[in-house]
Scaffold this motif. Sequence first.
Motif, PDB file in Angstrom:
ATOM      1  N   CYS A   1      -5.647  -3.356  12.091  1.00 36.56           N
ATOM      2  CA  CYS A   1      -5.790  -1.899  12.179  1.00 36.56           C
ATOM      3  C   CYS A   1      -5.563  -1.254  10.809  1.00 36.56           C
ATOM      4  O   CYS A   1      -6.269  -0.300  10.425  1.00 36.56           O
ATOM      5  N   ALA A   2      -4.582  -1.757  10.066  1.00 38.60           N
ATOM      6  CA  ALA A   2      -4.336  -1.245   8.716  1.00 38.60           C
ATOM      7  C   ALA A   2      -5.529  -1.518   7.807  1.00 38.60           C
ATOM      8  O   ALA A   2      -5.918  -0.667   6.992  1.00 38.60           O
ATOM      9  N   ASN A   3      -6.124  -2.701   7.937  1.00 41.98           N
ATOM     10  CA  ASN A   3      -7.311  -3.014   7.136  1.00 41.98           C
ATOM     11  C   ASN A   3      -8.435  -2.019   7.418  1.00 41.98           C
ATOM     12  O   ASN A   3      -9.083  -1.505   6.499  1.00 41.98           O
ATOM     13  N   SER A   4      -8.648  -1.707   8.696  1.00 47.27           N
ATOM     14  CA  SER A   4      -9.703  -0.747   9.062  1.00 47.27           C
ATOM     15  C   SER A   4      -9.404   0.631   8.498  1.00 47.27           C
ATOM     16  O   SER A   4     -10.310   1.325   8.009  1.00 47.27           O
ATOM     17  N   ALA A   5      -8.133   1.047   8.550  1.00 47.12           N
ATOM     18  CA  ALA A   5      -7.757   2.368   8.046  1.00 47.12           C
ATOM     19  C   ALA A   5      -7.964   2.467   6.538  1.00 47.12           C
ATOM     20  O   ALA A   5      -8.462   3.485   6.025  1.00 47.12           O
ATOM     21  N   ILE A   6      -7.570   1.415   5.805  1.00 49.58           N
ATOM     22  CA  ILE A   6      -7.732   1.425   4.349  1.00 49.58           C
ATOM     23  C   ILE A   6      -9.212   1.404   3.973  1.00 49.58           C
ATOM     24  O   ILE A   6      -9.664   2.137   3.087  1.00 49.58           O
ATOM     25  N   HIS A   7      -9.989   0.564   4.664  1.00 48.34           N
ATOM     26  CA  HIS A   7     -11.421   0.473   4.371  1.00 48.34           C
ATOM     27  C   HIS A   7     -12.117   1.799   4.657  1.00 48.34           C
ATOM     28  O   HIS A   7     -12.964   2.249   3.863  1.00 48.34           O
ATOM     29  N   ALA A   8     -11.759   2.429   5.786  1.00 48.12           N
ATOM     30  CA  ALA A   8     -12.373   3.708   6.129  1.00 48.12           C
ATOM     31  C   ALA A   8     -12.050   4.764   5.072  1.00 48.12           C
ATOM     32  O   ALA A   8     -12.923   5.549   4.666  1.00 48.12           O
ATOM     33  N   ARG A   9     -10.801   4.785   4.606  1.00 52.44           N
ATOM     34  CA  ARG A   9     -10.413   5.762   3.578  1.00 52.44           C
ATOM     35  C   ARG A   9     -11.150   5.468   2.270  1.00 52.44           C
ATOM     36  O   ARG A   9     -11.553   6.401   1.550  1.00 52.44           O
ATOM     37  N   GLY A  10     -11.351   4.209   1.970  1.00 57.65           N
ATOM     38  CA  GLY A  10     -12.040   3.837   0.741  1.00 57.65           C
ATOM     39  C   GLY A  10     -13.494   4.243   0.712  1.00 57.65           C
ATOM     40  O   GLY A  10     -14.053   4.537  -0.356  1.00 57.65           O
ATOM     41  N   THR A  11     -14.129   4.256   1.875  1.00 55.93           N
ATOM     42  CA  THR A  11     -15.548   4.628   1.931  1.00 55.93           C
ATOM     43  C   THR A  11     -15.758   6.133   1.924  1.00 55.93           C
ATOM     44  O   THR A  11     -16.899   6.591   1.772  1.00 55.93           O
TER      45      THR A  11
ATOM     46  N   HIS B   1       3.351   1.899  13.088  1.00 52.47           N
ATOM     47  CA  HIS B   1       2.882   2.794  14.148  1.00 52.47           C
ATOM     48  C   HIS B   1       2.123   2.008  15.215  1.00 52.47           C
ATOM     49  O   HIS B   1       2.362   2.176  16.415  1.00 52.47           O
ATOM     50  N   THR B   2       1.220   1.142  14.786  1.00 49.84           N
ATOM     51  CA  THR B   2       0.412   0.363  15.729  1.00 49.84           C
ATOM     52  C   THR B   2       1.252  -0.679  16.443  1.00 49.84           C
ATOM     53  O   THR B   2       1.126  -0.879  17.660  1.00 49.84           O
ATOM     54  N   PHE B   3       2.107  -1.349  15.702  1.00 48.74           N
ATOM     55  CA  PHE B   3       2.912  -2.435  16.263  1.00 48.74           C
ATOM     56  C   PHE B   3       3.907  -1.926  17.297  1.00 48.74           C
ATOM     57  O   PHE B   3       4.052  -2.491  18.385  1.00 48.74           O
ATOM     58  N   LEU B   4       4.588  -0.833  16.982  1.00 47.41           N
ATOM     59  CA  LEU B   4       5.671  -0.367  17.833  1.00 47.41           C
ATOM     60  C   LEU B   4       5.181   0.319  19.105  1.00 47.41           C
ATOM     61  O   LEU B   4       5.894   0.343  20.111  1.00 47.41           O
ATOM     62  N   LYS B   5       3.973   0.862  19.091  1.00 51.08           N
ATOM     63  CA  LYS B   5       3.471   1.537  20.292  1.00 51.08           C
ATOM     64  C   LYS B   5       2.729   0.589  21.230  1.00 51.08           C
ATOM     65  O   LYS B   5       2.389   0.967  22.353  1.00 51.08           O
ATOM     66  N   SER B   6       2.496  -0.650  20.792  1.00 46.29           N
ATOM     67  CA  SER B   6       1.739  -1.594  21.609  1.00 46.29           C
ATOM     68  C   SER B   6       2.569  -2.087  22.795  1.00 46.29           C
ATOM     69  O   SER B   6       3.784  -2.280  22.687  1.00 46.29           O
TER      70      SER B   6
END
Length: 405
Positions: free
Chosen positions: A73-83, A53-58
């Motif tokens: 961006c994926a790292n941020s999304a996973i970390h946010a979900r984990g917290t 999603h992030t790569f193709l819309k850039s």
Amino acid sequence: MRRKNNEDSHSTHLCLTEAEWRRHGHLFIVADGMGGHAVGELASRIAVDTIPHTFLKSNERDVRTTLREAVLCANSAIHARGTQNEDFLHMGTTCTALTLSRQGAIVAHVGDSRAYRIRRDRIDQLTFDHSLEWELERNHHKFSSAIDLAQHKNIITRSLGPEPTVQVDVEGPYPVLPNDTFLLCSDGLSNLVADEEMGAIARELPPENAAKLLIHLANIRGGPDNSTVIIARVGELPANVEPEFLPEEPDDQQSLGWAWLIGFWVVAMFLAGGLSLLAIQRTIAGVAVTACSSIALLALLVASFRQTRQKLQSEFRSHAGRPHRTAVALDSKPLFERLAEISHDLQRAAREDGWNVNWKLHDQAIQAAESAAESLRYAKAVRHVSRAIDSLMQEHPHTASSPKP
């Protein structure tokens, strides 16, 4: 073969138009989640959903930058979900993302999933394993005496999700040629199938058949972990299309370059001048020039030695455009012999345990493989014996009810 949950995820995006391909290229992703229960499965799924999603819309024109930002961006999304949930805390996943574009092959990588390129009889590992074993290799086993690798071999040193930030390795661009084959896999495959086997199977079989056979081999050898593999083969260029220029891979032969040669030449001239002054009995000037030039020469030798050692440092190389490890794929004959032995053992188990196998199709494949081998057409024999193995594994009690690849 042993796990109830599949914590691996994968994603592919093939461009439908030339304009789309020129903008960002084809995209392939493999992720291996960690965390137990459904947590690892969730982490890997977030990765393979967020990155495309992030790569193709850039609109960023540099593919390396775009791919790196997508993984971050994926790292941020996973970390946010984990917290957000105590049960998800510190969940993580490996991630290997490959794009094939006009810039070449570029890989963004975190963890110990892998990306390979198979070219003729050579298989190149394009990624560095972020694992304890590989980190010790890179550091020349400085701390290996204090660590029992037998117990910690599968420990990874980097993953997406557990921390708010992560270091992403971006490798390439690697040149792409017609008939190059790229293989992405999780460690469930690479821990059980050797590089030379992967290279030979990807070379001899169509991508879909090769992927199936590799998964079968991992399961036949115990299947202790989930196995995921993506195989992408580059087609031939149309006759009316000129190949685009791609950067050449650096030569393995490292040289010091013209700057070093000029430096040595200048110092040598001064040293010769100092010796000449001593010869004509201009002692003070001669000693001064000789001493200074000798010190400079020694400094150059030490510096050049250090640089050369760094450039030739082990098989783990991190320069853009050069693989981290290379192996020679098995020849067709030993590959066939290995697969034939596996097929024979599997067939015996199937008959003894009464698997619901279509024996007519299986026996036809075996007869065709033996006939091809007798005619020394081992590549064809490999294709037939792989069909026989597939017919057996499709009815294996532990795999027949599992989701098909």
